[in-house]
Design a protein around this motif. Structure first.
Motif, PDB file in Angstrom:
ATOM      1  N   THR A  55       1.084   1.969  -1.513  1.00 37.47           N
ATOM      2  CA  THR A  55       0.705   0.511  -1.187  1.00 37.47           C
ATOM      3  C   THR A  55      -0.624   0.386  -0.545  1.00 37.47           C
ATOM      4  O   THR A  55      -1.434  -0.739  -0.747  1.00 37.47           O
ATOM      5  N   SER A 115       4.877   3.948  -1.822  1.00 38.65           N
ATOM      6  CA  SER A 115       5.363   3.645  -3.177  1.00 38.65           C
ATOM      7  C   SER A 115       4.457   4.636  -4.102  1.00 38.65           C
ATOM      8  O   SER A 115       4.403   4.377  -5.472  1.00 38.65           O
ATOM      9  N   ASP A 127       9.501  -7.823  -0.309  1.00 41.68           N
ATOM     10  CA  ASP A 127       8.882  -6.969  -1.104  1.00 41.68           C
ATOM     11  C   ASP A 127       9.030  -5.718  -0.929  1.00 41.68           C
ATOM     12  O   ASP A 127       9.478  -4.888  -1.676  1.00 41.68           O
ATOM     13  N   GLN A 128       8.379  -5.309   0.204  1.00 42.08           N
ATOM     14  CA  GLN A 128       8.460  -3.910   0.492  1.00 42.08           C
ATOM     15  C   GLN A 128       9.791  -3.280   0.797  1.00 42.08           C
ATOM     16  O   GLN A 128      10.131  -2.240   0.418  1.00 42.08           O
ATOM     17  N   VAL A 160      11.095  -2.263  -2.453  1.00 38.97           N
ATOM     18  CA  VAL A 160      10.469  -0.978  -2.913  1.00 38.97           C
ATOM     19  C   VAL A 160      11.105  -0.048  -2.270  1.00 38.97           C
ATOM     20  O   VAL A 160      11.588   0.917  -2.920  1.00 38.97           O
ATOM     21  N   GLU A 171      14.729   0.433  -3.852  1.00 40.53           N
ATOM     22  CA  GLU A 171      14.682   1.018  -5.116  1.00 40.53           C
ATOM     23  C   GLU A 171      14.353   2.431  -5.051  1.00 40.53           C
ATOM     24  O   GLU A 171      14.816   3.108  -5.913  1.00 40.53           O
TER      25      GLU A 171
END
Length: 225
Positions: free
Chosen positions: A193, A94, A140-141, A144, A147
């Protein structure tokens, strides 16, 4: 009947009195039923004749009669099957540099005509090791990674992309993902991260442990690739 790798596709057992040419039509019909995308079948000279015409008219199969000379040994695979398609694995995190690494990976995949496999390895450093994963954190990952990939997929719509989020140490995860790949691409540094963990340590470790050729994409500030 086997494919070009010698893997069994279908088989039919008949009495010893049944000639090969008579047993071929039901085998071809079974092949067409089970594998609708197959368009070409190679057969030896013993199947020449009406079978070729029948297969084309009734099953839509192109039966090509092939013969090999007496001095020819073995065989050659003439076409690449889907599972043989070359692949580039790219490590994603990230950090801001992720887009630079991905752009380089998409460009390389386009030049080579390969599949691009994006892998985001994540875990939470802890004094006693790494915290176990929970479904919410993994979701959530995944978001990420989706996106981060979205913009690049829009600019390279013809590149086939697979994406995985894997809980574990990035070196181990990327080594496993790259086993059998044509190329592994990672960034050189940047906080992502993994708070306090430099991606540079990951790329350095992979220089000595990568199972395939490795490309380390440097940050813009370094002025190098």
């Amino acid at each position: 009947m086997v494919d070009t790798l010698g893997l069994l596709l279908c088989v039919m057992v008949t009495a010893a009195s049944v000639q090969d040419r008579d047993g071929a039509p039901p085998v071809l019909a079974l092949l067409r039923q089970k594998f609708s995308t197959i368009a070409l079948v190679w057969a030896d000279g013993g199947y020449a004749g009406r079978l070729v015409t029948w297969a084309g008219q009734v099953l839509g199969l192109d039966v090509s009669i092939v013969r090999r000379s007496d001095d020819l040994r073995g065989f050659v695979v003439l076409r690449a099957l889907p599972w043989e398609r070359p692949e580039i694995v790219v490590g994603v995190d990230s950090s801001p540099q992720a887009h630079r690494v991905l752009e380089a990976a998409f460009t390389e995949a386009e030049l080579r005509g390969t599949v691009l496999h994006a892998v985001l390895a994540w875990n939470w450093p802890h004094l006693s090791g790494f915290e176990p994963t929970v479904p919410e954190e993994e979701h959530d990952q995944s978001h990420v990674l989706k996106e981060i990939l979205a913009e690049h997929r829009e600019h390279h719509p013809h590149i086939p992309v697979t994406a995985d989020v894997v809980h574990g140490h990035p070196v181990a995860v990327l080594r496993e993902a790259a086993a059998g790949a044509d190329l592994l691409m990672v960034g050189s540094h940047g906080h992502g991260t993994f708070t306090g963990m430099l991606l540079g340590s990951v790329s350095h470790a992979l220089l000595h442990r990568s199972p395939c050729p490795l490309v380390v994409v440097r940050s813009e500030t370094s002025g190098e690739n």
